[in-house]
Every structure is written in C-alpha cells, then in structure tokens.
Design a protein around this motif. Sequence first.
Motif, short mmCIF file in Angstrom:
data_model
loop_
_atom_site.label_atom_id
_atom_site.label_comp_id
_atom_site.label_asym_id
_atom_site.label_seq_id
_atom_site.Cartn_x
_atom_site.Cartn_y
_atom_site.Cartn_z
N ARG A 125 0.86 -1.18 0.00
CA ARG A 125 0.00 0.00 0.00
C ARG A 125 0.90 1.23 0.00
O ARG A 125 2.09 1.15 0.29
CB ARG A 125 -0.89 0.00 1.24
CG ARG A 125 -1.84 -1.18 1.27
CD ARG A 125 -2.63 -1.20 2.53
NE ARG A 125 -1.70 -1.26 3.66
CZ ARG A 125 -2.02 -0.97 4.91
NH1 ARG A 125 -3.24 -0.60 5.20
NH2 ARG A 125 -1.13 -1.05 5.87
N LEU A 126 0.35 2.36 -0.33
CA LEU A 126 1.14 3.59 -0.41
C LEU A 126 1.71 3.97 0.95
O LEU A 126 2.83 4.48 1.04
CB LEU A 126 0.28 4.73 -0.96
CG LEU A 126 1.01 6.03 -1.25
CD1 LEU A 126 2.14 5.81 -2.24
CD2 LEU A 126 0.05 7.07 -1.78
N VAL A 127 1.00 3.67 2.02
CA VAL A 127 1.50 4.01 3.35
C VAL A 127 2.65 3.09 3.77
O VAL A 127 3.41 3.42 4.67
CB VAL A 127 0.38 3.96 4.41
CG1 VAL A 127 -0.67 5.01 4.12
CG2 VAL A 127 -0.24 2.58 4.49
N ASP A 128 2.78 1.92 3.11
CA ASP A 128 3.86 1.00 3.43
C ASP A 128 5.18 1.36 2.75
O ASP A 128 6.22 0.83 3.12
CB ASP A 128 3.47 -0.43 3.02
CG ASP A 128 2.28 -0.94 3.82
OD1 ASP A 128 2.07 -0.44 4.94
OD2 ASP A 128 1.58 -1.84 3.32
N GLU A 184 9.67 6.60 3.00
CA GLU A 184 9.94 7.92 2.45
C GLU A 184 11.29 7.92 1.73
O GLU A 184 12.17 7.14 2.04
CB GLU A 184 9.96 8.97 3.58
CG GLU A 184 8.62 9.17 4.25
CD GLU A 184 7.61 9.80 3.32
OE1 GLU A 184 7.99 10.64 2.48
OE2 GLU A 184 6.43 9.43 3.43
#
Length: 83
Positions: A40-43, A46
């Motif tokens: 997922r994008l949150v995984d 950065e």
Amino acid sequence: MLTYFSKILITLMPIGILLGCTTQTPDDEKYGKIEGGFPRLVDVPERPTPPDHGFIAKKLNDLEHDRLDAQRQADKNLALIKK
C-alpha cells in the motif's frame, strides 16, 4: 520444388497468424498469475534525504587522502621490489 514450398508457406503463414490471433484465452489463464500482497502507499518508505555539501566534501577529502596513502604504499613496495 522449392518455389512450390515457398508459395505454400506464403499462403499458409497469414492463415496461421489469423488463427493464432482469434483463439480465446480461457478465463482461468487470464487472471491466474495476478496475486495479492501488493504494497500500500503508506507501506512505502519515504525517500531518503540527500547528504549535505559538507558531508560530500568530507568524503571526497577522505577519499583523496586514502588515494594518496595507497600511492605512497605502492611506491614504497615498488622500491622494495627493485632492491
């Protein structure tokens, strides 16, 4: 003989291509290779911050000193070999 073979080959080649394009893929083969477990994008971590100019300059200076030290060692070893 070869010309007849080439004529037959030229005639049958488009038919084979058309037959290959019209065959239907069964439904179980269309989607069989797609599996879950996508991130997922949150995984996604950065992007790391790039090093600042001071850090890069220090690393370049250290590398230059290491190169000069290696050159001195190589010259010393070469002098020992020549003896």
